[in-house]
Scaffold this motif. Sequence first.
Motif, PDB file in Angstrom:
ATOM      1  N   ILE A   1      85.240  38.090  -3.454  1.00 42.40           N
ATOM      2  CA  ILE A   1      84.885  38.454  -2.224  1.00 42.40           C
ATOM      3  C   ILE A   1      85.674  38.511  -1.446  1.00 42.40           C
TER       4      ILE A   1
ATOM      5  N   TRP B   1      88.844  40.432  -2.931  1.00 44.64           N
ATOM      6  CA  TRP B   1      88.307  42.069  -2.025  1.00 44.64           C
ATOM      7  C   TRP B   1      89.206  42.020  -1.111  1.00 44.64           C
TER       8      TRP B   1
ATOM      9  N   HIS C   1      92.627  44.052   0.485  1.00 44.51           N
ATOM     10  CA  HIS C   1      92.029  44.929   1.630  1.00 44.51           C
ATOM     11  C   HIS C   1      93.370  44.228   2.786  1.00 44.51           C
TER      12      HIS C   1
END
Length: 70
Positions: free
Chosen positions: A47, A50, A54
């Motif tokens: 996570i 991720w 982004h």
Amino acid sequence: MTDLEGQPTTTLLAQLTYSPLYIITVIMALGVLIFLKSEKGCLMFLIRIWAVGHIIIYLLAIYFNLTNPN
């Protein structure tokens, strides 16, 4: 309907700076990094990757938006 195939990638990336859904995604990514920084584990590691991905994409979008001659 707009023709997205003919546009350069930098122009498409610059359009992310004012996309409401992507702004919400970046805010969620920042929240994950800030509020869940003490969590450990394999899923949290993925996570975090991720979230950082982004944020990097959004910073690139801001850069291309500022340097776009339009």
